[in-house]
Design a protein around this motif. Structure first.
Motif, short mmCIF file in Angstrom:
data_model
loop_
_atom_site.label_atom_id
_atom_site.label_comp_id
_atom_site.label_asym_id
_atom_site.label_seq_id
_atom_site.Cartn_x
_atom_site.Cartn_y
_atom_site.Cartn_z
N GLY A 1 -30.41 -64.62 -65.08
CA GLY A 1 -30.33 -66.14 -65.68
C GLY A 1 -30.54 -65.96 -67.27
N VAL A 2 -30.44 -64.96 -67.87
CA VAL A 2 -30.35 -64.78 -69.34
C VAL A 2 -29.27 -63.92 -69.59
CG1 VAL A 2 -31.84 -63.93 -71.18
CG2 VAL A 2 -32.95 -64.92 -69.36
N ILE A 3 -28.58 -64.38 -70.77
CA ILE A 3 -27.38 -63.50 -71.17
C ILE A 3 -28.04 -62.42 -72.01
CG2 ILE A 3 -25.24 -63.49 -72.53
CD1 ILE A 3 -24.93 -66.50 -71.79
N ASP A 4 -28.13 -61.27 -71.40
CA ASP A 4 -28.67 -60.05 -72.32
C ASP A 4 -27.16 -59.31 -72.85
OD1 ASP A 4 -31.16 -60.29 -71.43
OD2 ASP A 4 -30.32 -59.75 -69.49
N ALA A 5 -27.59 -58.36 -73.57
CA ALA A 5 -26.61 -57.64 -74.42
C ALA A 5 -25.38 -57.19 -73.50
CB ALA A 5 -27.39 -56.42 -75.16
N GLY A 6 -24.17 -57.25 -73.82
CA GLY A 6 -23.13 -56.92 -72.78
C GLY A 6 -22.63 -58.03 -71.96
N GLU A 7 -23.47 -59.00 -71.77
CA GLU A 7 -22.96 -60.14 -70.89
C GLU A 7 -22.59 -61.27 -71.55
OE1 GLU A 7 -26.77 -59.59 -67.79
OE2 GLU A 7 -26.76 -61.14 -69.11
N SER A 8 -21.55 -61.87 -71.05
CA SER A 8 -21.08 -63.09 -71.29
C SER A 8 -21.06 -64.22 -70.66
CB SER A 8 -19.36 -62.95 -71.48
OG SER A 8 -18.78 -62.66 -70.16
N CYS A 9 -21.96 -64.15 -69.41
CA CYS A 9 -22.43 -65.17 -68.54
C CYS A 9 -23.60 -64.60 -67.60
CB CYS A 9 -21.37 -65.79 -67.66
SG CYS A 9 -20.56 -64.73 -66.50
N ASP A 10 -24.34 -65.60 -67.21
CA ASP A 10 -25.21 -65.10 -66.21
C ASP A 10 -25.65 -66.40 -65.40
OD1 ASP A 10 -27.57 -64.22 -64.77
OD2 ASP A 10 -27.95 -62.75 -66.38
N ASP A 11 -25.27 -66.43 -64.11
CA ASP A 11 -25.52 -67.35 -63.21
C ASP A 11 -26.77 -67.07 -62.27
OD1 ASP A 11 -24.25 -65.52 -61.50
OD2 ASP A 11 -22.74 -66.83 -60.88
N GLY A 12 -27.34 -66.10 -62.49
CA GLY A 12 -28.82 -65.62 -61.60
C GLY A 12 -28.10 -64.99 -60.28
N ARG A 13 -26.71 -64.96 -60.19
CA ARG A 13 -26.45 -64.30 -58.93
C ARG A 13 -25.68 -63.06 -58.96
NH1 ARG A 13 -22.85 -67.91 -56.36
NH2 ARG A 13 -23.49 -67.23 -54.31
N ALA A 14 -26.31 -61.87 -59.39
CA ALA A 14 -25.47 -60.64 -59.64
C ALA A 14 -24.80 -60.23 -58.38
CB ALA A 14 -26.40 -59.58 -60.35
N ALA A 15 -25.03 -60.53 -57.47
CA ALA A 15 -24.71 -59.93 -56.05
C ALA A 15 -23.47 -60.54 -55.83
CB ALA A 15 -25.37 -59.90 -55.05
N ALA A 16 -22.86 -61.72 -56.62
CA ALA A 16 -21.75 -62.61 -56.17
C ALA A 16 -20.62 -62.55 -57.18
CB ALA A 16 -22.06 -63.79 -55.65
N SER A 17 -19.32 -62.40 -56.95
CA SER A 17 -18.38 -62.94 -57.73
C SER A 17 -17.35 -64.02 -57.11
CB SER A 17 -17.66 -61.56 -57.99
OG SER A 17 -18.50 -60.67 -58.58
N GLY A 18 -16.37 -64.49 -58.09
CA GLY A 18 -15.48 -65.40 -57.73
C GLY A 18 -16.09 -66.87 -58.09
N ASP A 19 -17.02 -66.90 -58.80
CA ASP A 19 -17.60 -68.22 -59.09
C ASP A 19 -17.57 -68.35 -60.82
OD1 ASP A 19 -19.56 -66.40 -59.75
OD2 ASP A 19 -21.26 -67.31 -58.74
N GLY A 20 -16.74 -67.60 -61.14
CA GLY A 20 -16.72 -67.80 -62.55
C GLY A 20 -17.33 -66.92 -63.54
N CYS A 21 -18.57 -66.31 -62.90
CA CYS A 21 -19.38 -65.15 -63.50
C CYS A 21 -19.42 -64.24 -62.70
CB CYS A 21 -20.57 -65.91 -64.02
SG CYS A 21 -21.66 -64.58 -64.98
N SER A 22 -18.95 -62.83 -62.84
CA SER A 22 -18.75 -61.92 -61.95
C SER A 22 -20.29 -61.10 -61.77
CB SER A 22 -17.94 -60.81 -62.75
OG SER A 22 -18.12 -60.18 -63.79
N MET A 23 -20.27 -60.24 -60.82
CA MET A 23 -21.34 -59.58 -60.46
C MET A 23 -21.98 -58.46 -61.83
SD MET A 23 -19.86 -56.91 -57.51
CE MET A 23 -21.42 -56.59 -57.03
N THR A 24 -20.94 -58.55 -62.74
CA THR A 24 -21.53 -57.65 -63.93
C THR A 24 -21.67 -58.68 -65.08
OG1 THR A 24 -19.13 -57.38 -64.44
CG2 THR A 24 -20.11 -55.70 -63.05
N CYS A 25 -22.05 -59.84 -64.75
CA CYS A 25 -22.29 -60.95 -65.66
C CYS A 25 -21.24 -61.01 -66.79
CB CYS A 25 -23.50 -60.65 -66.49
SG CYS A 25 -24.92 -61.18 -65.13
#
Length: 577
Positions: free
Chosen positions: A419-443
């Motif tokens: 849920g925090v945008i860390d270095a190298g992330e452009s998004c973080d929706d708190g769901r690293a295990a899911a993709s296809g919702d606008g924020c990939s599993m690699t944030c």
């Protein structure tokens, strides 16, 4: 001697004087007459026009005013001048006047001309009251009437009025001369004349007393209507009449006309002018060299219009470019380039081979990261990576353990999903295990959900009830679509976030600028580009948009813009409650 004998002698004397054209005739007052020639000043020559006359009393080439004739050194009226009556040098005798160019006896009032003599009809027994009326016997002529007794004063055998009789003015035998009249028993100058030093003169025509006693006309001037004037076509310079047509004294000037180089001065009687010598033409106040067709003047010589040293109308050589030669088409300068060079602006530059372009006058490769594409600026080198070039545009290659994000290389090992945008992330929706919702599993923002404009067809960022999604990006390099009208002045480049509320509830979007140097503006509501403008009018301030009653499965467009053309990085926190 009786009166008849006296009258006869006067008539004979008068006639004899008229017959002597060159006789001297001084005034009865023993002064110079008003119409006599003024003796010339022989100490200096007269100047007429631009000539010096050796005889100052004879000026042949000047013109007198209308009605006057030049006699000697002055202009006179031969119809009335007693010194030049009828012709120059014809002098009337004493006691005579010049009338219509003929000398005749002067009969000043109350005298009357009878039989060629001046008589007083008030006291003359032979012409009493009128010419030819004689008194009888011993009668007296008194006050113009024959009487037996004298009611006035007896002077000899005459009964006279001593108050007005010229021969007996004031007393018997006190005779007034011809230039004076007896008035109230005193001899006074005739009407129209003035007493100047004991001599009666006409100040309107007298050259010695012009206008007033003692004012003499000199330098070739004559007295006309009481003013010393030069003859027609002349004016006064240094006290002497000079010609209006002379280049030395043109018009009314006393300064010589300017003489141009290669020309001569002229005068039309009013203003100065000039004419140019053969081969020269007037230009302003100078005479310039005239050249044949196809030539012009440079440094006083005719030169060719087609010469590169004097091209067109110039006197400056055409510029010669490096690796080329100057040309001239007769009007303007040009140039041609040597083999292997081509014109670019005003220079000759090398002709580059395919896959090369010109930088600083040299051919360089389109594939080099130092001169990528058509640029002459090196590609930017990111930290933890290297610059690349595909022959058209610059790119980057990241070192192992890093991945490309925009123009940067970021570490791939990040705590995605916290849920925090860390270095190298452009998004973080708190769901690293899911993709296809606008924020990939690699944030990383996926499916190109950052839109350039409302019309883009990218996917949406999905948010569920109770969920927080963070998105970080930048408006730098984006397009200004012109949708920033309104009081917010949101005229910077913008991005559009399309947010899908998976569940119903209240949606809030808080946008914070990541640099204090720009003012972020949020527009949303009522569709894209949004009818609501949110701006605290302060740089670095967080702008929050909130919408309640959002239906599940609906999309809301949020425009992130910059105030007054600003742009920069942002951090957007999206919540659905």
């Amino acid at each position: 001697m009786n009166r008849s004998t006296v009258v006869g002698l006067l008539v004979v004397a008068s006639s004899a004087a008229c017959a002597l054209p060159h006789a001297s005739a001084p005034d009865d007052d023993s002064g110079a007459r008003a119409d006599m020639t003024i003796p010339p000043d022989v100490s200096r020559p007269d100047v007429v026009g631009d000539q010096v006359i050796s005889r100052p009393d004879v000026v042949e080439d000047v013109q007198c005013p209308t009605g006057q004739t030049r006699c000697g050194g002055q202009c006179v009226d031969t119809q009335t001048s007693t010194s030049h009556c009828g012709a120059c040098g014809t002098v009337c005798a004493a006691g005579q006047e010049c009338a219509l160019g003929i000398c005749r006896a002067i009969c000043a009032a109350p005298m009357t001309l009878c039989g060629g003599a001046c008589v007083d009809p008030r006291s003359d027994r032979a012409n009493c009251g009128a010419c030819g009326t004689a008194c009888a016997g011993t009668q007296f002529c008194s006050m113009g009437a024959c009487m037996n007794t004298c009611a006035q004063t007896m002077c000899g055998a005459l009964c006279v009025d001593t108050q007005s009789t010229r021969e007996h003015c004031g007393r018997c035998d006190n005779v007034c001369n011809a230039s004076r009249t007896c008035t109230a028993g005193a001899c006074v100058c005739n009407t129209g004349t003035t007493d100047c030093g004991g001599t009666c003169v006409n100040p309107m025509t007298d050259n010695n007393h012009c206008g007033m006693c003692g004012t003499a006309c000199t330098g070739g001037r004559s007295c006309v209507a009481g003013v010393c004037q030069c003859p027609a076509g002349q004016h006064v310079c240094s006290g002497t009449c000079v010609s209006n047509s002379a280049v030395a004294t043109c018009g009314s000037s006393c300064t010589p006309c300017p003489v141009p180089a290669n020309g001569v001065a002229t005068c039309n009687g009013t203003t100065c002018g000039f004419t140019c010598n053969a081969g020269f033409a007037p230009m302003g106040s100078t005479c310039v060299l005239t050249c044949p067709a196809g030539q012009h003047v440079c440094s006083g010589a005719c030169v060719s219009n087609n010469d590169v040293a004097t091209c067109g109308g110039s006197c400056t050589p055409c510029p010669v470019p490096a690796n080329g030669v100057a040309t001239c088409n007769g009007t303007a300068c040009g140039f041609t380039c040597n083999p292997g060079f081509m014109p670019m602006g005003s220079a000759c530059v090398p002709v580059c081979a395919s896959g090369q372009h010109l930088c600083s006058g040299a051919c360089v490769s389109n594939n080099s990261v130092a001169t990528c594409g058509s640029s002459c600026t090196p590609c930017a080198v990111p930290a933890n990576g290297t610059a690349t070039c595909n022959g058209t545009t610059c790119g980057i290659a990241c070192n192992p353990g890093f991945m490309a994000m925009g123009s940067s290389c970021v570490a791939t090992a990040v705590p995605c999903g916290n849920g925090v945008i860390d270095a190298g992330e452009s998004c973080d929706d708190g769901r690293a295990a899911a993709s296809g919702d606008g924020c990939s599993m690699t944030c990383q923002i996926e499916n190109n959900v950052i839109r350039e404009a409302c019309a883009d067809t990218a996917a949406s960022i999905q948010v569920r009830s109770g969920q927080t999604v963070r998105v970080r990006g930048t408006t730098v390099g984006r397009t200004n679509n012109g949708s920033g009208s309104g009081p917010c002045n949101a005229t910077g480049p913008e991005v559009v976030l399309r947010i899908r509320a998976v569940d119903g509830g209240t949606l809030s979007v808080a946008v914070t600028p990541l640099a204090p140097t720009w003012d972020v503006v949020v527009r949303a509501g009522g569709g894209c580009p949004g009818s609501m403008c949110i701006d605290s009018m302060s740089a670095s301030a967080t702008e929050t948009y909130t919408q309640s009653g959002v239906a599940g499965g609906s999309d809301i467009d949020v425009v992130i813009d910059g105030f007054n053309g600003a742009a920069g990085a942002y951090d957007a926190v999206i919540r659905l409650m």
